[in-house]
Design a protein around this motif. Sequence first.
Motif: not given
Length: 384
Positions: A302-307, A144-148, A200-206
């Motif tokens: 995931x929603x928080x990352x996209x937003x 998910x992180x790499x795609x986003x 990617x690292x931040x998204x993964x952690x979140x």
Amino acid sequence: MLLELFQWLGEDIRAFQVFNYLSLRAVMAALTALAIGFMAGPATIRYLRAMKMGQAVRTNGPKTHMVKDGTPTMGGVLILISIGLSTLLWMDLSNRFVWVVLFVTLGFGWVGWVDDYRKVVHHDPKGMSAKEKFGWQSLIGIVASVYLAFAISAPNDIHVVHMIVGWVESGFPMQMPSHADLIIPFFKHFAYPLGIFGFVALTFVVIVGTSNAVNLTDGLDGLAILPAVLVGSALGVFAYVEGRIDFARYLLFPYIPGAGELVVVCAALAGAGLAFLWFNAHPAQVFMGDVGALALGGTLGTVAVIARQELVLAIMGGIFVVETLSVMIQTTYFRLSGGKRVFLMAPIHHHFELKGWKETQVVTRFWIITFILVLIGLSTLKIR
């Protein structure tokens, strides 16, 4: 699914065109999830009880919890069904962000289901090993992180593929469009550039961190589900704003085409969560288990990352953060001090129970704190 049907009917019957409004579909998603939860709840509880899928209460916990031994668990399946069906019915099926959220939600739900199944059905108190559970979470989180990392700045999946190919061919540059910068709450013109690997690292952690944080919080009747509903609903507001070019420009947020559709997922989460709370309120008739807690946390992250609201998520989900920190502090200090403790018991909700608070007091007060934190988070829409 229903959107396509109503759009087709709307060509001849204008009344059906009202379903093109995202706000209406969000309301319908919440009501649909709520209805599914209410209708399927009793049957789900009876099935779990008949299959003897009861929660084994740990003997070293608060003595007041011993009466909960045998209460049906894995009720998070009800939440996943409600969210999944409602979202599929009312979403725009072509929206890539919703599919990413569903991928993470159902993926983490599967990990939690396997863990619960081994604990309850196979009578294995350990369930999945920590390494195995984290390994599966990591795989889902990394995908998910790499795609986003590319989808946030691309208008569609074709551009995502072109961006990935261009990134590889150019030697993995670190730069990313400003859409992917880390937004600092309460500051108007200050955002921190992350770069590909930083994003990617931040998204993964979140994503993975929020999933486990909600799981740690899920220790008292109703404690985790209402904060998840409140935080998810607030994140839906942010997603709606950033999916509208006029609102995004006015409030100085990045415009992310398609992000607004996430309000359907957030509304479905709210409806499913409130329906589950009906049965999970003290004294709980059913527990959500890892299958529900891991999935809900993954959805919020995931929603928080996209937003682009990772830090606001940390503010609004402050209860989840504190619960996680209490476990980390307790475990670290216990090892370093040779057996001493900072809290009477971790996670911290047990500490307050042992201090003399009733379970309902802990839960209600944590709800109130979450409500306040969500209001603070929503204030960042304008106070910048």
